[in-house]
Design a protein around this motif. Structure first.
Motif, PDB file in Angstrom:
ATOM      1  N   ALA A  28      30.948  46.497  34.699  1.00  0.00           N
ATOM      2  CA  ALA A  28      32.183  46.756  33.891  1.00  0.00           C
ATOM      3  C   ALA A  28      33.186  46.494  34.899  1.00  0.00           C
ATOM      4  N   ASN A  29      33.041  47.225  36.114  1.00  0.00           N
ATOM      5  CA  ASN A  29      34.051  47.014  37.021  1.00  0.00           C
ATOM      6  C   ASN A  29      33.907  45.976  38.391  1.00  0.00           C
ATOM      7  N   GLU A  30      32.885  44.936  37.699  1.00  0.00           N
ATOM      8  CA  GLU A  30      32.752  43.927  38.934  1.00  0.00           C
ATOM      9  C   GLU A  30      32.759  42.571  38.182  1.00  0.00           C
ATOM     10  N   ILE A  31      33.381  41.592  38.779  1.00  0.00           N
ATOM     11  CA  ILE A  31      33.890  40.380  38.093  1.00  0.00           C
ATOM     12  C   ILE A  31      33.315  39.130  39.108  1.00  0.00           C
ATOM     13  N   ALA A  32      32.752  38.149  38.887  1.00  0.00           N
ATOM     14  CA  ALA A  32      32.374  37.156  39.660  1.00  0.00           C
ATOM     15  C   ALA A  32      33.185  35.887  39.018  1.00  0.00           C
ATOM     16  N   ILE A  33      33.910  35.266  40.091  1.00  0.00           N
ATOM     17  CA  ILE A  33      34.734  34.062  39.754  1.00  0.00           C
ATOM     18  C   ILE A  33      34.297  32.670  40.174  1.00  0.00           C
ATOM     19  N   PRO A  34      33.566  31.871  39.269  1.00  0.00           N
ATOM     20  CA  PRO A  34      33.239  30.664  39.708  1.00  0.00           C
ATOM     21  C   PRO A  34      34.006  29.795  40.740  1.00  0.00           C
ATOM     22  N   LYS A  35      33.604  29.318  41.867  1.00  0.00           N
ATOM     23  CA  LYS A  35      34.451  28.443  42.507  1.00  0.00           C
ATOM     24  C   LYS A  35      33.693  27.038  42.673  1.00  0.00           C
ATOM     25  N   LYS A  36      34.439  25.933  42.301  1.00  0.00           N
ATOM     26  CA  LYS A  36      33.919  24.634  42.453  1.00  0.00           C
ATOM     27  C   LYS A  36      34.685  23.774  43.277  1.00  0.00           C
ATOM     28  N   VAL A  37      33.787  22.882  43.900  1.00  0.00           N
ATOM     29  CA  VAL A  37      34.611  21.937  45.070  1.00  0.00           C
ATOM     30  C   VAL A  37      33.758  20.513  44.565  1.00  0.00           C
ATOM     31  N   PRO A  38      34.503  19.843  43.968  1.00  0.00           N
ATOM     32  CA  PRO A  38      34.182  18.464  43.342  1.00  0.00           C
ATOM     33  C   PRO A  38      34.392  17.492  44.726  1.00  0.00           C
ATOM     34  N   GLY A 162      34.872  63.565  30.994  1.00  0.00           N
ATOM     35  CA  GLY A 162      36.266  63.957  32.063  1.00  0.00           C
ATOM     36  C   GLY A 162      36.493  62.796  32.693  1.00  0.00           C
ATOM     37  N   GLY A 163      37.675  62.469  33.224  1.00  0.00           N
ATOM     38  CA  GLY A 163      37.957  61.645  34.163  1.00  0.00           C
ATOM     39  C   GLY A 163      38.267  60.119  33.361  1.00  0.00           C
ATOM     40  N   VAL A 164      38.197  59.104  34.169  1.00  0.00           N
ATOM     41  CA  VAL A 164      38.438  57.835  33.696  1.00  0.00           C
ATOM     42  C   VAL A 164      37.477  56.769  34.457  1.00  0.00           C
ATOM     43  N   LYS A 165      37.153  55.605  33.716  1.00  0.00           N
ATOM     44  CA  LYS A 165      36.384  54.710  34.277  1.00  0.00           C
ATOM     45  C   LYS A 165      37.111  53.252  34.066  1.00  0.00           C
ATOM     46  N   VAL A 166      36.551  52.288  35.112  1.00  0.00           N
ATOM     47  CA  VAL A 166      36.926  51.039  34.793  1.00  0.00           C
ATOM     48  C   VAL A 166      36.087  50.381  33.724  1.00  0.00           C
ATOM     49  N   ASP A 167      36.715  49.817  32.551  1.00  0.00           N
ATOM     50  CA  ASP A 167      35.709  49.203  31.508  1.00  0.00           C
ATOM     51  C   ASP A 167      35.674  47.785  31.574  1.00  0.00           C
ATOM     52  N   ASN A 168      36.813  47.114  32.018  1.00  0.00           N
ATOM     53  CA  ASN A 168      36.583  45.783  32.043  1.00  0.00           C
ATOM     54  C   ASN A 168      37.629  45.149  33.094  1.00  0.00           C
ATOM     55  N   VAL A 169      37.475  43.928  33.744  1.00  0.00           N
ATOM     56  CA  VAL A 169      38.297  43.302  34.720  1.00  0.00           C
ATOM     57  C   VAL A 169      38.198  41.771  34.152  1.00  0.00           C
ATOM     58  N   VAL A 170      39.331  41.250  34.185  1.00  0.00           N
ATOM     59  CA  VAL A 170      39.410  39.839  33.603  1.00  0.00           C
ATOM     60  C   VAL A 170      40.544  39.022  34.454  1.00  0.00           C
ATOM     61  N   ILE A 171      40.442  37.833  34.894  1.00  0.00           N
ATOM     62  CA  ILE A 171      41.275  36.966  35.485  1.00  0.00           C
ATOM     63  C   ILE A 171      42.005  35.956  34.339  1.00  0.00           C
ATOM     64  N   ALA A 172      43.055  35.871  34.351  1.00  0.00           N
ATOM     65  CA  ALA A 172      43.666  35.009  33.399  1.00  0.00           C
ATOM     66  C   ALA A 172      45.015  34.302  34.126  1.00  0.00           C
ATOM     67  N   LYS A 173      45.175  33.220  33.215  1.00  0.00           N
ATOM     68  CA  LYS A 173      46.379  32.044  33.581  1.00  0.00           C
ATOM     69  C   LYS A 173      47.665  33.059  33.065  1.00  0.00           C
ATOM     70  N   ASP A 174      48.655  32.072  33.487  1.00  0.00           N
ATOM     71  CA  ASP A 174      50.166  32.617  32.938  1.00  0.00           C
ATOM     72  C   ASP A 174      50.097  33.240  31.537  1.00  0.00           C
ATOM     73  N   ASP A 175      49.531  32.115  30.963  1.00  0.00           N
ATOM     74  CA  ASP A 175      49.601  32.291  29.315  1.00  0.00           C
ATOM     75  C   ASP A 175      48.592  33.163  28.518  1.00  0.00           C
ATOM     76  N   GLY A 176      47.785  33.935  29.594  1.00  0.00           N
ATOM     77  CA  GLY A 176      46.643  34.921  29.140  1.00  0.00           C
ATOM     78  C   GLY A 176      45.314  34.327  28.856  1.00  0.00           C
ATOM     79  N   THR A 177      45.236  33.105  29.052  1.00  0.00           N
ATOM     80  CA  THR A 177      43.853  32.537  28.874  1.00  0.00           C
ATOM     81  C   THR A 177      42.934  33.037  30.195  1.00  0.00           C
ATOM     82  N   LYS A 178      41.751  33.097  29.783  1.00  0.00           N
ATOM     83  CA  LYS A 178      40.817  33.602  30.853  1.00  0.00           C
ATOM     84  C   LYS A 178      40.416  32.249  31.692  1.00  0.00           C
ATOM     85  N   ILE A 179      40.586  32.330  32.955  1.00  0.00           N
ATOM     86  CA  ILE A 179      40.374  31.170  33.840  1.00  0.00           C
ATOM     87  C   ILE A 179      38.824  30.884  33.631  1.00  0.00           C
TER      88      ILE A 179
END
Length: 367
Positions: A28-38, A162-179
């Motif tokens: 939930a607190n860790e994200i992998a962002i694909p990196k492509k090099v054509p 008690g306490g809090v936790k990271v439930d999700n992480v998302v990377i998005a564009k300016d318009d809110g769509t996930k990259i």
């Protein structure tokens, strides 16, 4: 990103965010962002010998809400809390490493992942925390970097006990769509990588057309370019065999006979190719070279390779560049008569004939 605008939909609580945001992650607190090099598939460019890095900064303070698509396929509006530099310091941000990729992909697109891990301990209050994400421009030769600004949203919720936790992480564009990924061009569209053909030509009436000539090939980064000496380039020999050459000046030996050629792929303008011939200038050969197909499509005048230490230098600035190394040898056809001494030989013959005639007449007179 939507800034201070009236929303038709009610602002949904951050607890619902965890149920509506969809993202592939290791946890939930860790994200992998694909990196492509054509790359240019015609050039078989080897992977860039580098690690691409991300820069994460605190979210814009004037952005108070964002519209994001949830896993219910509906768009929801969320209130934002700008993240802080202190929180970013506590994150683990890993680059996308390409240095250990040795095989050319079938589709010409190299892939790796960025990673961001956000510990629960960075937060004490539930909310949706915002950050900006950009790729650092490392200036790698031939690469066009992604210059876009993206946004990272971290959903923090209360946890049982008690306490809090990271439930999700998302990377998005300016318009809110996930990259889907972050892409850097390496010759696929930006035409920064090129090929070089090195060919052998044997000429003259005494040239050995079936003889194998040995060449030494090396590659180095041009001075003051900052190009990596670890970058590798694919060499394909006359028989179709393939090997990689690093840009550290290490010499690779190949053999070519008349009309045979080797090819080097994926060269950028920041690298020079050096070629020498072991037999240059030996055994009656005159060895020269020409270069065809620089960025202006020109052909250089023939240059001499006087011996095995002399090198031809090529900077491939366009596709289809060709280095031709020519060994020329001619023999004069023998005639059996050395024409330069013939007049003198004739004089000797005539003198001898005159002497014989004189002696005969003398003998006759004395008798």
């Amino acid at each position: 990103m939507k800034k201070n605008v009236n929303k038709l939909m009610a602002v949904i609580t951050t607890g619902i965010l965890a149920a509506t945001m969809s993202l592939t992650a290791f946890a939930a607190n860790e994200i992998a962002i694909p990196k492509k090099v054509p790359t240019d598939t015609n050039n078989h460019t080897m992977a860039p010998e580098t690690t691409f890095e991300l820069e994460v900064t605190a979210g814009p303070s004037d952005a108070t809400t964002v519209d994001l698509l949830g896993n219910d396929d509906q768009t929801h509006t969320y209130q934002l809390t700008p993240g802080t530099a202190e929180q970013i310091t506590g994150m683990t941000i890993t680059g996308a490493a390409f240095a250990n990729i040795t095989e050319y992909p079938a589709d010409g697109v190299y892939q790796a992942d960025f990673g961001i891990k956000v510990p629960d301990s960075l937060y004490s209050v539930p909310g949706v925390y915002s950050y900006t994400v950009k790729e650092k421009n490392g200036g790698y030769s031939g690469i066009t970097y992604d210059a876009n600004t993206y946004y990272m949203y971290v959903s923090v919720v209360n946890k049982e006990g008690g306490g809090v936790k990271v439930d999700n992480v998302v990377i998005a564009k300016d318009d809110g769509t996930k990259i889907a990924d972050i892409t850097n061009d390496f010759g696929a569209e930006n035409n920064t990588t090129h090929d070089l053909t090195i060919t052998k030509s044997v000429t003259g009436n005494a040239g050995e057309l079936n003889k194998d000539f040995t060449f030494k090939i090396s590659i180095r980064a041009k001075a003051d370019t900052g190009a990596s000496s670890a970058q590798e380039f694919q060499l394909e020999d006359a028989d179709g065999g393939k090997q990689n050459i690093a840009a550290d000046g290490t010499e690779v030996a190949v053999t070519l006979s008349n009309s045979e050629a080797v090819h080097i792929y994926g060269l950028t303008g920041d690298y020079d190719v050096y070629v020498s011939e072991n037999e240059a200038g030996l055994n009656g050969y005159t060895t020269t070279y020409t270069i065809t197909g620089d960025d202006a499509g020109n052909t250089t005048a023939a240059q001499a390779l006087v011996d095995a230490d002399a090198k031809a230098t090529v900077n491939a600035l366009a596709d289809g560049a060709t280095l031709t190394i020519i060994n020329d040898r001619n023999n004069v056809t023998p005639t059996g008569v050395a024409m330069d001494i013939a007049p003198y030989a004739l004089m000797v013959v005539l003198a001898g004939s005159a002497a014989v005639t004189f002696l005969r007449k003398k003998d006759q007179f004395e008798e």
